[in-house]
Design a protein around this motif. Structure first.
Motif, PDB file in Angstrom:
ATOM      1  N   TYR A  66      -3.252   5.264 -13.126  1.00 55.78           N
ATOM      2  CA  TYR A  66      -4.148   4.701 -12.124  1.00 55.78           C
ATOM      3  C   TYR A  66      -3.668   3.294 -11.776  1.00 55.78           C
ATOM      4  O   TYR A  66      -3.495   2.462 -12.664  1.00 55.78           O
ATOM      5  CB  TYR A  66      -5.572   4.660 -12.674  1.00 55.78           C
ATOM      6  N   ILE A  67      -3.396   3.060 -10.489  1.00 61.58           N
ATOM      7  CA  ILE A  67      -2.929   1.729 -10.058  1.00 61.58           C
ATOM      8  C   ILE A  67      -3.980   1.094  -9.159  1.00 61.58           C
ATOM      9  O   ILE A  67      -4.394   1.679  -8.161  1.00 61.58           O
ATOM     10  CB  ILE A  67      -1.610   1.807  -9.256  1.00 61.58           C
ATOM     11  N   LYS A  68      -4.405  -0.102  -9.527  1.00 57.85           N
ATOM     12  CA  LYS A  68      -5.378  -0.807  -8.691  1.00 57.85           C
ATOM     13  C   LYS A  68      -4.780  -2.150  -8.302  1.00 57.85           C
ATOM     14  O   LYS A  68      -4.360  -2.928  -9.172  1.00 57.85           O
ATOM     15  CB  LYS A  68      -6.665  -1.019  -9.497  1.00 57.85           C
ATOM     16  N   VAL A 109       1.371   6.744  -7.112  1.00 60.39           N
ATOM     17  CA  VAL A 109       0.170   7.435  -7.607  1.00 60.39           C
ATOM     18  C   VAL A 109       0.293   8.941  -7.387  1.00 60.39           C
ATOM     19  O   VAL A 109      -0.122   9.746  -8.227  1.00 60.39           O
ATOM     20  CB  VAL A 109      -1.093   6.858  -6.931  1.00 60.39           C
ATOM     21  N   GLU A 127      -1.280   1.866   7.332  1.00 58.50           N
ATOM     22  CA  GLU A 127      -2.193   1.255   6.376  1.00 58.50           C
ATOM     23  C   GLU A 127      -3.021   0.143   7.030  1.00 58.50           C
ATOM     24  O   GLU A 127      -4.200  -0.021   6.735  1.00 58.50           O
ATOM     25  CB  GLU A 127      -1.431   0.656   5.184  1.00 58.50           C
ATOM     26  N   LYS A 143       0.785   4.051  -3.122  1.00 52.35           N
ATOM     27  CA  LYS A 143       0.352   5.397  -2.741  1.00 52.35           C
ATOM     28  C   LYS A 143       1.371   6.435  -3.216  1.00 52.35           C
ATOM     29  O   LYS A 143       1.015   7.475  -3.774  1.00 52.35           O
ATOM     30  CB  LYS A 143       0.206   5.452  -1.214  1.00 52.35           C
ATOM     31  N   ALA A 145       0.801  -1.240   0.000  1.00 54.19           N
ATOM     32  CA  ALA A 145       0.000   0.000   0.000  1.00 54.19           C
ATOM     33  C   ALA A 145       0.833   1.290   0.000  1.00 54.19           C
ATOM     34  O   ALA A 145       0.572   2.186  -0.802  1.00 54.19           O
ATOM     35  CB  ALA A 145      -0.994  -0.026   1.161  1.00 54.19           C
ATOM     36  N   PRO A 146       1.869   1.426   0.877  1.00 54.28           N
ATOM     37  CA  PRO A 146       2.623   2.693   0.873  1.00 54.28           C
ATOM     38  C   PRO A 146       3.339   2.952  -0.451  1.00 54.28           C
ATOM     39  O   PRO A 146       3.505   4.108  -0.861  1.00 54.28           O
ATOM     40  CB  PRO A 146       3.644   2.513   2.007  1.00 54.28           C
ATOM     41  N   PRO A 203      -6.560  -2.285   2.954  1.00 54.75           N
ATOM     42  CA  PRO A 203      -5.622  -1.306   3.487  1.00 54.75           C
ATOM     43  C   PRO A 203      -5.130  -0.281   2.461  1.00 54.75           C
ATOM     44  O   PRO A 203      -4.397   0.627   2.823  1.00 54.75           O
ATOM     45  CB  PRO A 203      -4.454  -2.178   3.947  1.00 54.75           C
ATOM     46  N   THR A 204      -5.509  -0.397   1.176  1.00 53.09           N
ATOM     47  CA  THR A 204      -4.903   0.505   0.175  1.00 53.09           C
ATOM     48  C   THR A 204      -5.616   1.854   0.101  1.00 53.09           C
ATOM     49  O   THR A 204      -6.727   2.010   0.608  1.00 53.09           O
ATOM     50  CB  THR A 204      -4.873  -0.146  -1.229  1.00 53.09           C
ATOM     51  N   PHE A 205      -4.966   2.797  -0.566  1.00 55.28           N
ATOM     52  CA  PHE A 205      -5.434   4.180  -0.612  1.00 55.28           C
ATOM     53  C   PHE A 205      -6.825   4.327  -1.234  1.00 55.28           C
ATOM     54  O   PHE A 205      -7.530   5.283  -0.967  1.00 55.28           O
ATOM     55  CB  PHE A 205      -4.434   5.055  -1.381  1.00 55.28           C
ATOM     56  N   ASP A 206      -7.211   3.373  -2.103  1.00 53.97           N
ATOM     57  CA  ASP A 206      -8.510   3.500  -2.755  1.00 53.97           C
ATOM     58  C   ASP A 206      -9.604   2.681  -2.070  1.00 53.97           C
ATOM     59  O   ASP A 206     -10.664   2.466  -2.638  1.00 53.97           O
ATOM     60  CB  ASP A 206      -8.416   3.171  -4.254  1.00 53.97           C
TER      61      ASP A 206
END
Lengths: 269, 269
Positions: free
Chosen positions: A214-216, A207, B120, A204, A200-201, B78-81
């Motif tokens: 866009y990252i998913k 992005v 996160e 983040k 996640a960090p 836990p991710t930003f989105d």
């Protein structure tokens, strides 16, 4: 969202069978994929029952939204619970009229299979005033195209092969003409061995640094080597084909970071 | 709709991957089937992007509807989105608070796999005030249960096995307790050789004659013997188990009529 606003699409999926778990909504998935590749921002899906008030609510809500394009599937056949056209006419405050071209076409199609025109069959020729019928190359009920002041509305059947045939024969051309003509690129891969919360960090940060990308990330379950995370990177631009290079750059950086953390990378395309 | 109103369910499916055609929404199908069998009337599905305003809109619209039960899936990681909890808190005008029980549980789960608590991961312990966390037996992010004046809200993860595990461990029990305790029966079969438009007047007549029975016909394509139509008959009653007999009666009548028209019948269950 990386896609430009102003090309928002709402998809309305009509049919009790979707809500009671009889049918999986693959129409939405199919349309979502094509529309995204055409540069549209598929922004919302509404799954509606066959109840005429629910259908009317769905169209009304979409008509009051920022959507440029509204596409419905389902509820176009000859049976008593096919009420899409009636619900749409109510939402638009338009009368339903028998379209002579559609009626003639239906008569011709039924004649070929030696069947007469009944009231149930005639019903499929009733469309809202000032709308354009879209001939169904593989079935009976036609699709409908309506252009209002600020929206393009497409009404398609729910049977997947009929929906796809009308889309590919008629709708896609119109969408290409009115659409954003953007550059669209994507990359997908999976990383095994590092939990999503660990990643996640990094995503983040990337992005933030590259706002056009866009990252998913998407957890896919756990294997013996650890958690499997699927990644989908997309980049789109109205005018700049260079976004592909930015995408490649971010993609490489992300993979380097993931490998540092011990992840095993498997590219999907 | 044959189900009693007053037990309406809205399902909110959250995640860009559903709208751009990366993922088929099998969660909605799975939930729709179980809820229907529990006697609930699954009335609407909203497919929402990861955008916080879209999520807030979805919850607000559902909170202002006649729904008794609102179930969301997705956007809990836990991710930003992952913004479901934040969007829900906004729609409810409630603050987000760190739930100490959840935080302890997360610490314990991560300790077992030798990982520290990061910001996160801590995010997954943030839930709206006065809500009940639902422990995730197979993953990290807990589900959430909130009871307002007139609604029951369940927030579940989007990963199917985590969603199902939390539903089966916690949600199903609550739904059985607050639910309609109805009698629910269904029959399914396919008829080959007669077009749907030919069948329409017969089903229309039967539905009029037996208003407690819901008949849905569904074209499945065309085989060499002619069109294949799938039928789904359902009956439900709050108090009267006799609806099963009515269902059997309508089922037999429909099959007799279809056979008269030359249809070949194949029972599904």
């Amino acid at each position: 969202m990386s896609q430009p606003s102003g090309y928002e699409v709402w998809i309305l999926s009509i049919g009790n069978e979707l809500l009671i778990g009889r049918t999986v909504n693959t129409n939405l998935t199919w349309l979502g994929k094509i529309l995204t590749h055409l540069g549209y921002n598929v922004r919302r899906g509404l799954i509606l029952s066959d109840d005429i008030q629910d259908i009317e609510w769905g169209f009304r809500t979409a008509l009051n939204s920022k959507a440029t394009v509204i596409i419905s599937t389902g509820g176009l056949g000859p049976t008593f619970d096919d009420k899409t056209v009636e619900g749409l006419a109510r939402a638009l405050n338009r009368k339903l009229v028998i379209d002579q071209r559609v009626l003639n076409k239906l008569k011709e199609k039924y004649r070929k299979i030696n069947l007469p025109i009944t009231p149930e069959r005639e019903k499929m020729a009733k469309i809202p005033e000032d709308s354009i019928p879209l001939d169904n190359p593989v079935g009976m009920a036609p699709g409908i195209y309506i252009k209002t002041n600020d929206k393009h509305i497409f009404v398609l059947p729910g049977v997947p092969n009929e929906m796809k045939a009308i889309f590919e024969t008629h709708v896609e051309k119109i969408l290409k003409k009115i659409g954003p003509r953007i550059y669209f690129f994507e990359k997908t891969f999976t990383a095994t061995g590092v939990p999503e919360s660990e990643i996640a960090p990094i995503t983040k940060k990337l992005v933030k640094q590259y706002p056009t990308i866009y990252i998913k990330s998407h957890p896919m379950g756990v294997e013996t080597k650890g958690p499997v995370i699927s990644f989908h990177l997309t980049a789109s631009s109205k005018s700049n084909p260079e976004v592909e290079k930015v995408l490649d750059n971010v993609y490489r950086k992300l993979i380097i970071e993931l490998k540092k953390m011990g992840a095993e990378i498997k590219e999907e395309n």
